[in-house]
Design an enzyme around this catalytic site. Structure first.
Site, PDB file in Angstrom:
ATOM      1  CB  CYS A 134      -0.934  -0.012   1.215  1.00 45.65           C
ATOM      2  SG  CYS A 134      -1.943   1.462   1.357  1.00 45.65           S
ATOM      3  CB  CYS A 137      -0.575   2.566   4.028  1.00 45.54           C
ATOM      4  SG  CYS A 137      -2.064   1.849   3.347  1.00 45.54           S
ATOM      5  CG  ASP A 138       3.164   1.265   4.420  1.00 47.38           C
ATOM      6  OD1 ASP A 138       2.786   1.815   5.472  1.00 47.38           O
ATOM      7  OD2 ASP A 138       2.913   0.078   4.150  1.00 47.38           O
TER       8      ASP A 138
END
Ligand code: NAP
Length: 306
Positions: A134, A137-138
């Site tokens: 992701c 997200c990251d």
């Protein structure tokens, strides 16, 4: 078989399932949430979440799922560990078949999520330690670092471009000499100076001690092998909906994700889908939570009108 009647059964205890449970419990519905493993879903393996509102410092995936679970249970949600085997949605009372019994319910929310496809290069060992599925997200964790992305579809190319906003260098490893992604994404990728495509190549392993330090790559035409030094590895070779129990009980899109209307209702009245398992343009905690609120309220209205 023992039969139990519920107003609502929810399948899956990720953010979508737990949110639906919170809404249903507050509406004082007779609700049961079924989870085959541990409540939390995919966020359990998400190291740090910075894009879920209300946590300015960020929060670990484990802590966020624990908070959601505690909130749901304190409101009276009953969570049972049980794997759904199949569904019978042909009658007004929906039947959920478990290993040892079947349950009947007036309405159903399917929130069983999706799983990223693995390649099998030891990504489990490095989950949250450099391996991610992701970018939303990251990616911020890889500011000014070098990362590898794997895949050649829309997701891989779009997300690899997104990664270049943070990383100083992004390698995109693709197994063929042509990308599957749509042409406009390809054009953007080719123009992007931070993005280097490693053609005709597959990732064969991950190197590192505490975290990812390199990705082993093999050229499938020449058999030449090398290691790309990198701090992270993002894998985007497709995701699969967790719907092994579905057996065409509701309509899905061509990839198997459940098709829903704006009330999150699937093709069978009283059956809803929320979160990653549904046909959706964005798979995030915040979108799953929104879907679930709509699905739970829709289920409540459905029962009131029976
Ligand atoms: P996808 O289109 O199925 O692409 C998967 C990619 O991974 C392909 O390039 C495939 O290579 C590669 N791959 C598969 N198995 C592999 C393996 N074992 N080792 C190495 N590479 C492997 O999946 P997706 O990109 O997640 O997209 C899914 C659907 O969502 C698609 O319809 C896509 O168009 C859509 N989507 C749309 C957008 C958008 O419109 N902006 C964004 C994201 C996703 P090959 O090409 O060689 O098969």
């Amino acid at each position: 078989m023992t039969k139990t009647d519920y107003d609502l059964v929810i399948i899956g205890a990720g953010p979508a399932g737990l949110t639906a449970g919170i809404y249903a419990a507050r509406a004082r519905m007779n609700v049961l949430l079924l989870e085959k493993a541990v409540p939390g879903g995919q966020i359990l393996v998400t190291d740090w979440i910075e894009n879920y509102p209300g946590f300015p410092e960020g929060i670990s995936g484990y802590d966020l799922s624990e908070k959601m679970k505690i909130q749901a249970e304190e409101l009276g949600l009953k969570i049972e560990t049980a794997e759904v085997h199949s569904l019978n949605l042909s009658k007004e009372l929906k039947e959920i078949i478990l290993k040892d019994r079947s349950i009947t319910t007036k309405s159903l929310i399917i929130a069983s999520g999706a799983s990223p496809r693995n390649i099998g290069i030891g990504e489990d060992k490095f989950m949250g330690k450099g391996v991610s599925f992701c970018a939303t997200c990251d990616a911020p964790f890889f500011r000014d670092k070098t990362v590898v992305a794997i895949g050649g579809g829309d997701t891989a190319v779009q997300e690899a471009i997104f990664l270049t906003k943070f990383a100083k260098k992004v390698y995109l490893i693709h197994r063929r000499d042509e990308l599957r992604a749509t042409k406009i994404l390809q054009e953007r990728a080719f123009k992007n100076k931070k993005l280097e495509i490693i053609w005709d190549s597959v990732a064969t392993g991950l190197e590192g001690f505490f975290g990812v330090e390199g990705v082993k790559v093999k050229n499938v035409k020449t058999n030449e092998e090398k290691t790309l030094k990198a701090d992270g590895c993002f894998i985007w070779i497709g995701i699969l909906p967790n719907t092994s129990f579905l057996n065409d009980a509701v309509k899905t899109d061509e990839f198997g994700f459940i098709s829903v209307d704006t009330t999150m209702q699937a093709s069978v009245p009283g059956v809803y889908a929320a979160g990653d398992v549904r046909d959706t343009p964005l798979r995030q905690i915040s979108t799953a939570v929104g879907d679930a609120a709509i699905a739970a309220v829709s289920a409540e209205h459905f029962i009131e009108n029976l």
